[in-house]
Design a protein around this motif. Sequence first.
Motif, PDB file in Angstrom:
ATOM      1  N   MET A  41     -32.780   2.897  51.978  1.00 27.74           N
ATOM      2  CA  MET A  41     -32.908   3.073  50.430  1.00 27.74           C
ATOM      3  C   MET A  41     -31.981   2.545  49.277  1.00 27.74           C
ATOM      4  N   ARG A  42     -31.183   3.070  49.633  1.00 28.42           N
ATOM      5  CA  ARG A  42     -29.960   2.378  48.837  1.00 28.42           C
ATOM      6  C   ARG A  42     -29.586   3.617  47.657  1.00 28.42           C
ATOM      7  N   ARG A  43     -30.742   3.893  47.423  1.00 27.01           N
ATOM      8  CA  ARG A  43     -30.266   5.369  46.032  1.00 27.01           C
ATOM      9  C   ARG A  43     -30.430   6.328  47.135  1.00 27.01           C
ATOM     10  N   CYS A  44     -28.932   7.155  46.770  1.00 28.21           N
ATOM     11  CA  CYS A  44     -29.324   8.284  47.782  1.00 28.21           C
ATOM     12  C   CYS A  44     -28.019   9.176  46.952  1.00 28.21           C
ATOM     13  N   THR A  45     -27.906  10.737  47.851  1.00 27.11           N
ATOM     14  CA  THR A  45     -27.367  11.991  47.338  1.00 27.11           C
ATOM     15  C   THR A  45     -26.175  11.754  48.053  1.00 27.11           C
ATOM     16  N   VAL A  46     -24.842  11.605  48.035  1.00 27.87           N
ATOM     17  CA  VAL A  46     -23.680  12.388  49.115  1.00 27.87           C
ATOM     18  C   VAL A  46     -22.716  13.077  48.658  1.00 27.87           C
ATOM     19  N   ARG A  47     -22.343  14.002  49.224  1.00 31.55           N
ATOM     20  CA  ARG A  47     -21.591  15.252  49.437  1.00 31.55           C
ATOM     21  C   ARG A  47     -20.008  14.646  50.015  1.00 31.55           C
ATOM     22  N   LEU A  48     -19.200  14.893  48.848  1.00 34.18           N
ATOM     23  CA  LEU A  48     -18.025  13.623  49.339  1.00 34.18           C
ATOM     24  C   LEU A  48     -17.149  15.243  49.505  1.00 34.18           C
ATOM     25  N   ASN A  49     -15.838  14.818  50.313  1.00 35.42           N
ATOM     26  CA  ASN A  49     -14.461  15.953  49.614  1.00 35.42           C
ATOM     27  C   ASN A  49     -13.861  16.651  48.647  1.00 35.42           C
ATOM     28  N   ASN A  50     -13.589  17.766  48.182  1.00 34.46           N
ATOM     29  CA  ASN A  50     -13.087  18.280  46.615  1.00 34.46           C
ATOM     30  C   ASN A  50     -12.341  16.785  46.357  1.00 34.46           C
ATOM     31  N   ILE A  51     -11.657  16.191  47.069  1.00 31.47           N
ATOM     32  CA  ILE A  51     -10.840  14.573  46.540  1.00 31.47           C
ATOM     33  C   ILE A  51     -10.892  13.471  46.993  1.00 31.47           C
ATOM     34  N   VAL A  52     -10.911  12.494  46.722  1.00 30.60           N
ATOM     35  CA  VAL A  52     -11.052  11.661  47.542  1.00 30.60           C
ATOM     36  C   VAL A  52     -11.127   9.933  45.932  1.00 30.60           C
ATOM     37  N   SER A  53     -10.644   9.000  46.729  1.00 32.15           N
ATOM     38  CA  SER A  53      -9.759   7.669  46.886  1.00 32.15           C
ATOM     39  C   SER A  53     -11.431   7.167  46.283  1.00 32.15           C
ATOM     40  N   PHE A  54     -11.324   6.249  45.062  1.00 29.88           N
ATOM     41  CA  PHE A  54     -12.227   5.320  44.817  1.00 29.88           C
ATOM     42  C   PHE A  54     -11.252   4.165  44.849  1.00 29.88           C
ATOM     43  N   SER A  55     -12.091   2.557  44.586  1.00 27.87           N
ATOM     44  CA  SER A  55     -11.241   1.552  44.628  1.00 27.87           C
ATOM     45  C   SER A  55     -11.924   0.935  43.131  1.00 27.87           C
ATOM     46  N   LEU A  56     -11.418   0.008  42.273  1.00 24.83           N
ATOM     47  CA  LEU A  56     -11.465  -0.106  41.253  1.00 24.83           C
ATOM     48  C   LEU A  56     -13.018  -1.922  41.433  1.00 24.83           C
ATOM     49  N   SER A  57     -12.775  -1.752  42.929  1.00 29.61           N
ATOM     50  CA  SER A  57     -13.735  -3.394  42.609  1.00 29.61           C
ATOM     51  C   SER A  57     -15.104  -3.013  44.714  1.00 29.61           C
ATOM     52  N   PRO A  58     -16.123  -3.016  44.476  1.00 30.33           N
ATOM     53  CA  PRO A  58     -16.813  -2.708  46.241  1.00 30.33           C
ATOM     54  C   PRO A  58     -15.896  -4.226  47.187  1.00 30.33           C
ATOM     55  N   GLU A  59     -15.064  -5.042  46.656  1.00 31.94           N
ATOM     56  CA  GLU A  59     -14.138  -5.918  47.947  1.00 31.94           C
ATOM     57  C   GLU A  59     -13.238  -5.208  48.608  1.00 31.94           C
ATOM     58  N   ASP A  60     -12.777  -4.224  47.142  1.00 33.57           N
ATOM     59  CA  ASP A  60     -11.237  -3.331  47.467  1.00 33.57           C
ATOM     60  C   ASP A  60     -11.822  -2.217  48.224  1.00 33.57           C
TER      61      ASP A  60
END
Length: 280
Positions: free
Chosen positions: A211-230
């Motif tokens: 469905m593409r739109r969903c809710t996820v439960r992430l760890n208490n601290i996580v890494s994100f990236s500034l771009s979808p490519e990264d």
Amino acid sequence: MDDGPDQPHRWYSTNLVGVPAPVLASTGFNAHPTRLAIAGVRETQAGLFALLDRSHDLNEAGDMFVHYLATAFGLRKPEPQALAAMGPAEQRRWRSSWRTLLQGWGMDANGPAGAVLKGWVESRFGLVPSYHKAPLERFPSLAWVGYLEEKAASRHHSNNILQQLDLLYEFCQWALRRFPLPGSAAPSEHLQLWRGSNRCEEQLIQGSLQMRRCTVRLNNIVSFSLSPEDAACFGDWVFEARVPACKVLVFPGLLPGHVLRGEQEVLALGGDYEVVARYA
């Protein structure tokens, strides 16, 4: 996903930011965040933030901050002669710094440095980790014992490392309110970030990947990236999320030197996130 009362995200924990942990972890908070402050940090370090307020740009502020922490926590490594005169325990103290901790996270988020960072989030924000080398489910378990051992080990957990992280968080929040994130036009209440993942099904709590739109439960601290490519370099699925600025600990360009900059990594508090998922 098991949502019983013995699951870590259901545990109640005190914190130092004045927002109950279940609220802080919720999608509602992410949609309508409020500013967070770790109790007592700004008040006891007023001189540092008065000095930072006189800086002209983020580079100057970052240099000031690093110099201050080096002085306050004795992070400058002594000359070889002075170091040789110290005992083994005192020599090891020089490795316990915010910089080596972040470098350790960059090498392995499930290593000893990652355990200390997850423990810091747990003690300051009340968010209990859900994963460290293995799912942290019912307590006690071998996974929980391993996490607790690494969280308390002296390799990274010395030299007031939690207080160093407190200052790092408050400096990041000060910077985000004063300067825009690199690539942004102005400071914002939210950051548009991406996260690559291979553990999608166990993180999913509402909706579906299809469905593409969903809710996820992430760890208490996580890494994100500034771009979808990264982000695509770190998993088969990429989650696009609006991350509250008040949940960010480190972003590229915040600090001088190569601190999580190679992967354009943003380190932020986790919890439940509404995301847009796409297959990388």
